[in-house]
Design an enzyme around this catalytic site. Structure first.
Site, PDB file in Angstrom:
ATOM      1  N   ASN A  90       0.870  -1.168   0.000  1.00  0.00           N
ATOM      2  CA  ASN A  90       0.000   0.000   0.000  1.00  0.00           C
ATOM      3  C   ASN A  90       0.912   1.224   0.000  1.00  0.00           C
ATOM      4  OD1 ASN A  90      -1.790   2.044   0.498  1.00  0.00           O
ATOM      5  ND2 ASN A  90      -2.820   1.035   2.214  1.00  0.00           N
ATOM      6  N   ARG A 133      -2.455  -1.992  -3.628  1.00  0.00           N
ATOM      7  CA  ARG A 133      -3.660  -1.185  -3.467  1.00  0.00           C
ATOM      8  C   ARG A 133      -3.567   0.004  -4.424  1.00  0.00           C
ATOM      9  NH1 ARG A 133      -5.120   3.295   0.871  1.00  0.00           N
ATOM     10  NH2 ARG A 133      -7.296   3.503   0.361  1.00  0.00           N
ATOM     11  N   HIS A 173     -12.875   2.849  -0.400  1.00  0.00           N
ATOM     12  CA  HIS A 173     -12.905   1.799   0.640  1.00  0.00           C
ATOM     13  C   HIS A 173     -13.540   0.511   0.104  1.00  0.00           C
ATOM     14  CE1 HIS A 173     -13.112   5.099   3.982  1.00  0.00           C
ATOM     15  NE2 HIS A 173     -11.867   4.698   3.836  1.00  0.00           N
ATOM     16  N   HIS A 213     -18.160   1.770   7.263  1.00  0.00           N
ATOM     17  CA  HIS A 213     -16.705   1.744   7.467  1.00  0.00           C
ATOM     18  C   HIS A 213     -16.330   3.067   8.125  1.00  0.00           C
ATOM     19  CE1 HIS A 213     -12.427   0.867   6.147  1.00  0.00           C
ATOM     20  NE2 HIS A 213     -12.385   2.157   6.473  1.00  0.00           N
ATOM     21  N   ARG A 239     -12.389  15.284   7.343  1.00  0.00           N
ATOM     22  CA  ARG A 239     -13.161  15.720   6.169  1.00  0.00           C
ATOM     23  C   ARG A 239     -14.596  16.052   6.569  1.00  0.00           C
ATOM     24  NH1 ARG A 239     -11.397  10.598   3.448  1.00  0.00           N
ATOM     25  NH2 ARG A 239      -9.319  10.999   2.641  1.00  0.00           N
ATOM     26  N   MET A 246     -11.700   9.358  18.100  1.00  0.00           N
ATOM     27  CA  MET A 246     -12.985   9.152  18.780  1.00  0.00           C
ATOM     28  C   MET A 246     -12.802   8.855  20.273  1.00  0.00           C
ATOM     29  SD  MET A 246     -16.156   9.442  18.426  1.00  0.00           S
ATOM     30  CE  MET A 246     -16.576   9.586  16.696  1.00  0.00           C
ATOM     31  N   GLU A 270      -8.319  -5.262   4.940  1.00  0.00           N
ATOM     32  CA  GLU A 270      -8.120  -4.897   3.537  1.00  0.00           C
ATOM     33  C   GLU A 270      -6.923  -5.631   2.933  1.00  0.00           C
ATOM     34  OE1 GLU A 270      -8.796  -0.841   5.075  1.00  0.00           O
ATOM     35  OE2 GLU A 270      -9.406  -0.366   3.033  1.00  0.00           O
TER      36      GLU A 270
HETATM   37  P1  ADP Z   1      -7.748   4.865   8.812  1.00  0.00           P
HETATM   38  O1  ADP Z   1      -7.416   3.489   8.243  1.00  0.00           O
HETATM   39  O2  ADP Z   1      -8.815   5.593   8.083  1.00  0.00           O
HETATM   40  O3  ADP Z   1      -6.572   5.691   9.173  1.00  0.00           O
HETATM   41  P2  ADP Z   1      -8.678   3.370  11.155  1.00  0.00           P
HETATM   42  O4  ADP Z   1      -9.696   2.440  10.598  1.00  0.00           O
HETATM   43  O5  ADP Z   1      -7.395   2.807  11.607  1.00  0.00           O
HETATM   44  O6  ADP Z   1      -8.453   4.613  10.198  1.00  0.00           O
HETATM   45  O7  ADP Z   1      -9.375   4.158  12.378  1.00  0.00           O
HETATM   46  C1  ADP Z   1      -8.657   5.111  13.097  1.00  0.00           C
HETATM   47  C2  ADP Z   1      -9.606   5.792  14.059  1.00  0.00           C
HETATM   48  O8  ADP Z   1     -10.258   4.819  14.857  1.00  0.00           O
HETATM   49  C3  ADP Z   1      -8.930   6.707  15.065  1.00  0.00           C
HETATM   50  O9  ADP Z   1      -8.764   7.996  14.535  1.00  0.00           O
HETATM   51  C4  ADP Z   1      -9.912   6.702  16.222  1.00  0.00           C
HETATM   52  O10 ADP Z   1     -10.842   7.739  16.037  1.00  0.00           O
HETATM   53  C5  ADP Z   1     -10.631   5.399  16.092  1.00  0.00           C
HETATM   54  N1  ADP Z   1     -10.330   4.438  17.164  1.00  0.00           N
HETATM   55  C6  ADP Z   1      -9.313   3.574  17.241  1.00  0.00           C
HETATM   56  N2  ADP Z   1      -9.379   2.861  18.390  1.00  0.00           N
HETATM   57  C7  ADP Z   1     -10.472   3.283  19.051  1.00  0.00           C
HETATM   58  C8  ADP Z   1     -11.093   2.964  20.303  1.00  0.00           C
HETATM   59  N3  ADP Z   1     -10.593   2.030  21.092  1.00  0.00           N
HETATM   60  N4  ADP Z   1     -12.218   3.626  20.630  1.00  0.00           N
HETATM   61  C9  ADP Z   1     -12.736   4.571  19.832  1.00  0.00           C
HETATM   62  N5  ADP Z   1     -12.204   4.925  18.657  1.00  0.00           N
HETATM   63  C10 ADP Z   1     -11.097   4.296  18.260  1.00  0.00           C
END
Ligand code: ADP
Length: 401
Positions: A10, A94, A183, A211, A244, A286, A387
């Protein structure tokens, strides 16, 4: 010896994430990440996953993708997993944007590379880096099949009524403006895994996949085929995301130009990088937002409420698009981990057959699971996305003899 390994790459503009899988049992042999390519402080983190090997890290300048991939190859070779191994069947890449041209994973040749390059205007941030990754890997192992797996491919089954914007047809077509969705690898994997969790044939099951990562998108999947998704020409449309905005009235942009005096690039940065949760409350994680909400922070609460309101609107819309819904599935970082998001997203939707069981929702697990009450009309599920496994599976399916 049968070649059963697939390397998944990726490639981002300054990073390369990779995993080496053995497709006999879908096990992971190694994984890692090269970051800050092109800077003095590049970093490679490599984790062998056989025999409980420990992670290795090295920092120091890695000038370009070619050097990054050679460094990855050296790390793999040190574990006896070198790229020259006859066990390596293919490299799966990817690729973010496949436009309308690529509806399936595709073995890369010069024509395919030229077409991915032709799509750069619609994916200026991603496709150039993806292309560099493919070219570099090809130069390193010219004899090996390189397979491009597109984020957009799963969404090419959307009907024109969902894929087209209601703008002048000639103008849209001239600039290839339509809703492509992203996605897709995750939506494909998670919708199929949801059917498996329900013990049913994916062809018979209608699923809404949510997602929710830092980027976030929803899709409506009817019998295994995507019929609508929330991201559009670019990943900016749809749900509220980490940085975003998701949906805004397009006239916001004219207003910011005419009245706010902002440039196109400034607005692009505002909507893609400084909006969503981070724009609303200063945090895009989050966990941190929930912590602040629990402490009574008003801005964090407003951000959370806006995030949930948008999510609910898409759940309701996709119930209408599908007509009959068998499951609503949460995935990615937020979807897999944030029980309060799942609870709030379906709260009050009993009329649509949706509810979560508080105890099941509170369980922390890395396994696919149901969180709806026993006997619920619509299953609510949590399915961890994968993925890399999906890219490896699609790649291997194309090259295994
Ligand atoms: P991406 O692949 O889009 O970077 P991810 O699928 O890895 O994102 O998700 C990352 C996000 O998941 C973090 O920014 C956070 O908001 C959220 N996250 C990760 N672990 C937790 C958790 N234990 N509780 C709540 N939110 C979480």
């Amino acid at each position: 010896m049968t070649a059963t390994r697939v390397l998944v790459l990726n490639s981002g503009s300054s990073s390369v994430k990779y995993q080496l899988l053995d497709m006999r049992d879908s096990s992971r042999l190694a994984m890692g990440l090269v970051e800050r390519i092109g800077e003095e402080s590049s970093r490679l983190k490599h984790t062998p996953l056989t025999d409980g090997g420990a992670s290795r890290e090295r920092t120091g300048p890695i000038p370009d993708h070619d050097a990054a991939l050679k460094a990855v190859a050296a790390e793999l070779a040190a574990d006896g997993l070198g790229l020259d191994s006859p066990e390596l069947a293919a490299i799966g890449h990817r690729v973010v944007h496949g436009g309308q041209s690529f509806t399936h994973p595709t073995v890369v040749d010069d024509t395919v590379l030229a077409e991915i390059e032709r799509l750069i205007p619609v994916a200026p941030l991603h496709n150039p880096a993806n292309l560099t990754g493919i070219r570099t890997a090809r130069a390193l192992r010219p004899d090996l099949p390189q397979v491009a797996v597109f984020d957009t491919a799963f969404h090419t089954t959307m009907p024109e009524s969902a894929a087209r914007y209601a703008i002048d047809v000639e103008t849209a077509d001239a600039h290839r403006i339509r809703r492509y969705g992203f996605h897709g690898t995750s939506h494909a994997y998670v919708s199929r895994a949801t059917a498996e969790l329900l013990g049913r044939d994916p062809a018979e099951v209608n699923v809404i996949v949510l997602h929710l990562g830092n980027g976030a998108s929803a899709s409506a999947v009817e019998g295994g085929r995507c019929v609508d998704t929330s991201m559009g020409l670019t990943p900016l449309e749809g749900l509220v995301m980490g940085t975003r905005s998701g949906d805004v009235d397009p006239a916001v942009i004219f207003h910011l130009m005419r009245v706010g005096g902002m440039s196109t690039d400034e607005i692009d940065t505002l909507l893609n990088k400084k909006s969503g949760l981070i724009g609303l409350c200063g945090d895009n994680d989050m966990r941190e937002i929930r912590r602040r909400v629990d402490e009574g922070d008003e801005r964090a609460k407003l951000a959370f409420d806006i995030y949930i309101h948008r999510l609910k609107k898409y759940i309701g819309a996709y119930c209408a698009v599908l007509g009959r819904v068998d499951a609503v599935t949460f995935t990615a970082g937020v979807g897999e981990n944030a029980a309060p998001v799942r609870e709030a997203a379906v709260a009050g939707l009993e009329g649509l057959g949706l509810a979560v069981d508080d105890e099941l929702n509170a369980v922390r697990s890395g396994e696919p699971r149901l969180i709806s009450p026993a006997g619920a009309r619509v299953a609510v599920a949590v399915v961890p996305t994968d993925e890399e496994l999906e890219i490896a599976t699609q790649t291997y399916a194309l090259v295994a003899i």
